[in-house]
Each structure stands twice: as structure tokens, then as C-alpha cells.
Design a protein around this motif. Structure first.
Motif, short mmCIF file in Angstrom:
data_model
loop_
_atom_site.label_atom_id
_atom_site.label_comp_id
_atom_site.label_asym_id
_atom_site.label_seq_id
_atom_site.Cartn_x
_atom_site.Cartn_y
_atom_site.Cartn_z
N VAL A 1 0.73 -1.10 -0.04
CA VAL A 1 0.49 0.33 -0.45
C VAL A 1 1.00 1.08 0.08
CG1 VAL A 1 -1.82 1.18 0.78
CG2 VAL A 1 -1.31 -1.09 1.62
N LEU A 2 1.28 2.31 -1.24
CA LEU A 2 1.92 3.10 -1.52
C LEU A 2 0.56 4.44 -1.32
CD1 LEU A 2 4.11 4.32 -2.02
CD2 LEU A 2 3.83 3.90 -4.30
N ILE A 3 1.01 5.26 -0.56
CA ILE A 3 0.29 6.66 0.57
C ILE A 3 1.31 7.72 -0.60
CG2 ILE A 3 -0.82 8.44 1.73
CD1 ILE A 3 -0.71 5.59 3.45
N ILE A 4 0.84 8.17 -1.31
CA ILE A 4 2.03 9.27 -1.74
C ILE A 4 1.23 11.02 -1.55
CG2 ILE A 4 3.13 10.95 -3.39
CD1 ILE A 4 4.44 8.59 -4.56
N ASP A 5 1.89 11.27 -0.56
CA ASP A 5 1.04 12.31 0.03
C ASP A 5 1.58 13.93 -1.05
OD1 ASP A 5 -0.87 14.62 1.35
OD2 ASP A 5 0.05 14.42 2.87
N ASP A 6 0.92 14.76 -1.73
CA ASP A 6 0.52 15.85 -2.45
C ASP A 6 1.55 16.02 -3.62
OD1 ASP A 6 0.14 17.97 -0.57
OD2 ASP A 6 1.77 18.33 0.40
N VAL A 7 0.66 14.77 -4.51
CA VAL A 7 1.82 14.59 -5.53
C VAL A 7 1.50 15.35 -6.93
CG1 VAL A 7 -0.17 13.76 -6.73
CG2 VAL A 7 1.42 12.28 -6.59
N GLN A 8 0.95 16.94 -6.46
CA GLN A 8 0.67 17.93 -7.59
C GLN A 8 2.66 17.89 -7.38
OE1 GLN A 8 -1.02 18.37 -4.59
NE2 GLN A 8 0.58 19.65 -3.50
N PHE A 9 3.27 18.30 -6.52
CA PHE A 9 4.62 18.45 -6.07
C PHE A 9 5.28 17.66 -7.55
CE2 PHE A 9 9.12 18.17 -4.61
CZ PHE A 9 9.68 19.49 -4.64
N LEU A 10 4.52 16.65 -8.20
CA LEU A 10 5.97 15.83 -9.01
C LEU A 10 5.82 16.87 -10.43
CD1 LEU A 10 5.12 11.92 -9.00
CD2 LEU A 10 6.72 13.53 -7.84
N SER A 11 4.82 17.98 -10.53
CA SER A 11 4.48 18.90 -11.94
C SER A 11 5.94 19.52 -12.12
CB SER A 11 3.83 20.42 -11.18
OG SER A 11 2.48 19.33 -10.96
N GLY A 12 5.92 19.16 -13.87
CA GLY A 12 7.64 19.27 -14.20
C GLY A 12 8.76 18.64 -13.32
N LYS A 13 8.43 17.52 -12.86
CA LYS A 13 9.22 17.22 -12.87
C LYS A 13 9.68 15.32 -13.39
CE LYS A 13 10.42 18.97 -7.86
NZ LYS A 13 9.16 19.70 -8.00
N SER A 14 10.20 15.93 -14.99
CA SER A 14 9.63 14.74 -15.99
C SER A 14 10.82 13.01 -15.63
CB SER A 14 9.55 15.06 -17.21
OG SER A 14 12.00 15.18 -17.68
N GLY A 15 12.44 13.17 -15.15
CA GLY A 15 12.22 12.22 -14.52
C GLY A 15 11.47 11.40 -12.98
N THR A 16 11.12 12.04 -12.46
CA THR A 16 10.59 11.39 -11.11
C THR A 16 9.28 11.22 -11.68
OG1 THR A 16 11.39 13.45 -9.64
CG2 THR A 16 9.79 11.78 -8.88
N GLN A 17 8.71 11.40 -12.78
CA GLN A 17 7.93 11.21 -12.63
C GLN A 17 7.27 10.19 -13.81
OE1 GLN A 17 4.16 14.10 -15.04
NE2 GLN A 17 5.27 15.90 -13.96
N ASP A 18 8.55 9.62 -14.27
CA ASP A 18 8.49 8.64 -15.67
C ASP A 18 9.40 7.57 -14.63
OD1 ASP A 18 9.21 6.90 -18.07
OD2 ASP A 18 11.77 6.97 -16.76
N VAL A 19 10.03 6.73 -12.84
CA VAL A 19 9.98 6.65 -12.43
C VAL A 19 9.15 6.33 -11.89
CG1 VAL A 19 11.15 8.00 -10.69
CG2 VAL A 19 11.78 5.57 -10.97
N PHE A 20 8.48 7.42 -11.46
CA PHE A 20 7.16 6.97 -10.67
C PHE A 20 5.95 6.57 -11.82
CE2 PHE A 20 2.09 8.29 -9.44
CZ PHE A 20 2.44 7.30 -8.29
N PHE A 21 5.83 6.80 -13.12
CA PHE A 21 5.27 5.57 -13.76
C PHE A 21 5.21 4.46 -14.13
CE2 PHE A 21 4.49 3.89 -18.45
CZ PHE A 21 3.46 4.93 -17.92
N HIS A 22 6.56 3.99 -13.90
CA HIS A 22 6.71 2.23 -13.78
C HIS A 22 6.81 1.83 -12.21
CE1 HIS A 22 8.83 3.00 -17.40
NE2 HIS A 22 9.57 3.36 -17.59
N ILE A 23 6.52 2.38 -11.75
CA ILE A 23 6.63 1.89 -10.17
C ILE A 23 5.02 1.73 -9.81
CG2 ILE A 23 6.42 2.28 -7.76
CD1 ILE A 23 8.85 4.08 -8.14
#
Length: 475
Positions: free
Chosen positions: A239-261
């Protein structure tokens, strides 16, 4: 006195503890057990191969120094890796691996070969032995469903949270995205779901993390060249809980890795819970493929509580704190503080404190005094438009002049200050700030922020601009 493995390792730990961060010591050295000392070689047992590799990559120097201090230049370190074997029983096997002094010591045989036919060890999504490393959930037990009161403003989100807690990964609410303004209870509800799941399913691995911390961990993993370990770690969470996911805005590398996870967790029936200050449709600079996945489950909004709910929240807070207060005072506070739950509870805490510290009776006039001060001193939500207006007024120019293409020094500096404060006081991405302040790109905003930092430390007049504007924007 005869040296033992325990005394040598204890002395090594004492030296290591003085030279690294407390959290790092707790994570990477406390779980190690000294096993034996033979022929100037200290054997230590670590929980997993992943653990061993991490020590070798990050702490080999300090291990070598500490061991040389204790045993001299001929000291050797042998790792004993404890894993569950892959045939289903809990019999541990060991793999002995020489440490930094490799040239002085040949690799020893593995007691049980790792090249067995079981597919689990070949699975790239499993770090061998990782299940032996306890993952702390980072949940706050004070945030529970019991003290998250239901009202019209949060009924859908709360009930969806209860459904997810009863059957994580087994409902159509996956992912569950909880969104709403500041102080409405997003973080509280996210924790409450996690706490309830841990209560009902103690064997499940639950992890709460802010998107900001997740991003920082990802950046560190790239720097240290262990991106795959980062991904593997998150793919074993139930169970993965990520708070304030809007913080990923504009961070393409983090978005890419989160997409795979995200894909891996979702496909394997694991639960993902997200919170955001805006609905998916309003999120800027988040990739479309991620936004579409956010919409796969349920997006539930938390709205400002109505009067009845605000009264119930205050009564519940007072009951939990063992404080009695007349109904007319509770209703006065609830009537005048409408924005969010955090401010509401803050006002009642201030009222209790004033009463007890100053030995004043809690009256309507005291409540009025506190509420007026509280509302007046509540930090307003600062928008980029508001920042541009304040900066323009300060430099006696129009907003259109501030946003113009002119390269006149005083206008450029005003524009850079507006960008600097927009980054400081809003959650907008650099690209979003740039587009709103004269259609600039994110690189221009980044340059502006660096320029303001540099000028603040070298130019007395410019530092005064920053201080004056900070005061105006902090009201």
C-alpha cells in the motif's frame, strides 16, 4: 584481554557512530550482528545482499578505517548474508563475501548455491532478502478514522477510504486520489486509511511518503547510480500512500520513475493512495499518461466543512482533549472560521491556551478577541497574480510593464523578484511561473531565483527590496 567479535565490532560501531548521520547509523549499522573473529578477519551478518551492496558502495572507507584501528593493517571483513531460502522454509543460508580488502582474500564458497532454478531470484523486481529489512510505515497513529468526522463536505472521500482500508487493492478505487484545498484533512485521511490497513492486515507493507521526499530520494538514487534499487524498493510495497502528488509537476524524471512503479503496483493488485491540492484535470505539467492513470480509480474531493460539521469537529476536539466549553462559544468560533479544519482547531487551541495561561474565563468576548486576531494573522494563500501586483506596486509600475520584454535593469529586477517570490510562496512549477510572468520558460525562472539569491548577499539596496517585499507578502 582476549578480543572477541562482539568487542571489536562494538568499538568499530562507536567510531562509525561519531562520523555519520544518526539516521544512517540506525538504518545501516544497528541491524548488523558480529558473528565471529578468526585470523584477524571479522565476520558480520547483514540482512540481505542489497544491504551488503549498499554498505560496500557507501560505507566501505569508514568500515576499513574503523576495522584497521581495531585489528591493524592486516584486518579483513567478511559479510555473512542472511536470507530466507527460496524453497519456502525459513532455514537461513549464508553467502560469504570479502570486503574492501579483496586482493588479500579469495572469495569463499557460497554455502547454498545462488544459481538454483527457482525463478524468484531471477525476478528483477525482487531484491533478494529485502523482506528481512523492516520497512517502517511512517504513519501517524493520531490520524484515524475515529477523529476524522464525517460531513457532507467529505462523505464520499471518507467512505471510499473506509472501503479501501477494508480491502486494499481489491476495490475499484485504485488509485484513490483525495484532493482539496489547504487544511481540509487530505493528509489526515491518507494516514487514517494506512493506519486502518496496518490494523486489519499487519502483514502488509504500508508506506506513507510525501511527493517531495519521494523526489529527493529519486534524485539521490540517480546521483548514486542505484536507480534500479530505488524502483525495486517501491515495487515491493503493498500500500503506497503519496502525499501532495502535485509536487511532481514539471519533474519529468521523477514522473517517469513513478509511472513504472505505479504500473507495477497496479498490475499486481497493490493499492495506491494519492493526495493533491487540485483535481487531475487542473494539474499542470504532469504527463498525460500519469494523469490518465490517476483517473483509473476514484478522485474524491474534500470541501470546506459546513457549519454543523465545524461544530462537530470542535466538540470532538474538546472531548478528546478533556476540555469543556459552552455551546455558544463553540458555535461562535465555528461561525466565524469557515476556511479549513486546521484553522478551526488552531483557534480553539489558542482560546484554551489564553484561558489557562492568563487565568481568564472563556467568554464570548475572549472568543471574539482570539478569532479576530487569528483570522487577521492567518497567512493568506498567495497567488502568482497577487505577487505580481505587490511587486509592481512596490516598484511603481504596471503589471504589463513587469511582464514586458524590455531589458531595462529596474524592470528586469522587478520581474526576477516576482519569479523568486512566486517560487517561494506558491506550489506552482517553474514552467507555470514562467508562463504566467511574461510567457518565460522554466530556465528563465531558475536563473531569476539564482540572481535574486546572489544579489541579496552582495547588494545592500537589493537586499532591502527582498526584505520589504517579504514583509508585504507575509501579511
Amino acid at each position: 584481554m582476549e578480543l572477541t567479535a562482539e568487542t571489536v565490532w562494538k568499538n568499530c560501531l562507536s567510531f562509525i557512530k561519531d562520523n555519520i548521520q544518526p539516521q544512517a547509523y540506525k538504518t545501516w549499522f544497528e541491524p548488523i550482528v558480529a558473528v565471529k573473529l578468526t585470523d584477524n578477519a571479522l565476520s558480520i551478518q547483514v540482512p540481505s545482499k542489497f544491504f551488503y551492496e549498499w554498505l560496500e558502495e557507501h560505507y566501505v572507507k569508514i568500515l576499513k578505517v574503523s576495522l584497521t584501528k581495531e585489528l591493524g593493517e592486516t584486518a579483513k571483513l567478511v559479510y555473512v548474508i542472511k536470507m530466507e531460502n527460496t524453497y519456502g522454509n525459513k532455514q537461513p543460508f549464508t553467502e560469504k563475501i570479502p570486503s574492501s580488502n579483496r586482493s588479500a582474500m579469495k572469495s569463499q564458497d557460497v554455502d547454498v548455491p545462488l544459481n538454483n532454478k527457482n525463478p524468484e531470484l531471477r525476478n528483477p523486481f525482487v531484491i533478494p532478502g529485502i523482506r528481512n529489512v523492516k520497512i517502517e510505515s511512517q504513519l501517524n497513529p493520531n490520524y484515524s478514522f475515529e477523529n476524522f468526522l464525517e460531513g457532507d463536505s467529505n462523505r464520499l472521500a471518507r467512505n471510499a477510504g473506509l472501503a479501501v482500508a477494508n480491502k486494499p487493492g481489491g476495490t475499484s478505487f485504485n488509485p484513490l486520489l483525495i484532493f482539496g484545498g489547504v487544511g481540509l484533512g487530505k493528509t489526515h485521511l491518507a494516514h487514517a486509511i494506512g493506519v486502518d490497513i496496518k490494523d486489519k492486515y499487519p502483514e502488509k507493507t504500508v508506506l506513507y511518503i510525501s511527493a517531495e521526499k519521494f523526489t529527493q530520494q529519486y534524485i539521490d538514487s540517480v546521483k548514486k547510480n542505484n536507480r534500479n534499487d530505488f524502483i525495486h524498493f517501491y515495487q515491493i510495497i503493498d500500500v503506497l500512500i503519496i502525499d501532495d502528488v502535485q509536487f511532481l509537476s514539471g519533474k519529468s524524471g521523477t514522473q517517469d520513475v513513478f509511472f513504472h512503479i505505479f504500473n507495477h503496483l497496479h498490475q499486481n493488485g497493490k493499492q495506491v493512495i494519492l493526495t493533491s491540492d487540485k483535481a487531475p484535470v487542473d494539474m499542470q505539467d504532469i504527463e498525460q499518461r500519469l494523469l490518465s492513470r490517476f483517473k483509473w480509480g476514484l478522485s474524491a474531493e474534500l470541501q470546506s466543512p459546513d457549519f454543523e460539521t465545524r461544530v462537530s469537529i470542535l466538540k470532538n476536539k474538546l472531548y478528546r482533549d478533556g476540555v469543556e466549553m459552552p455551546d455558544d462559544i463553540i458555535e461562535y468560533v465555528a461561525k466565524h472560521i469557515k476556511t479549513n479544519v486546521r484553522e478551526l482547531e488552531g483557534a480553539i487551541i489558542s482560546l484554551i491556551a489564553q484561558s489557562s495561561f492568563n487565568k481568564k474565563e472563556i467568554t464570548i468576548s475572549l472568543a471574539k478577541e482570539i478569532v479576530e486576531k487569528f483570522v487577521k494573522n492567518t497567512k493568506r494563500e498567495v497567488s502568482i497574480d497577487y505577487i505580481q501586483k505587490v511587486v509592481s506596486d512596490y516598484f511603481q509600475m504596471d503589471v504589463s510593464t513587469l511582464q514586458s520584454k524590455t531589458r531595462k535593469r529596474h524592470i528586469v529586477q522587478a520581474r526576477q523578484l516576482a519569479m523568486f517570490f512566486a517560487k517561494k510562496y506558491t506550489k506552482a512549477s517553474l514552467a507555470s511561473i514562467g508562463s504566467q510572468i511574461g510567457k518565460r520558460d522554466h530556465a528563465t525562472v531558475l536563473h531569476a531565483c539564482k540572481t535574486v539569491d546572489n544579489l541579496s548577499s552582495t547588494d545592500k539596496q537589493f537586499r532591502k527590496y527582498v526584505e520589504d517585499l517579504s514583509k508585504k507578502l507575509s501579511i
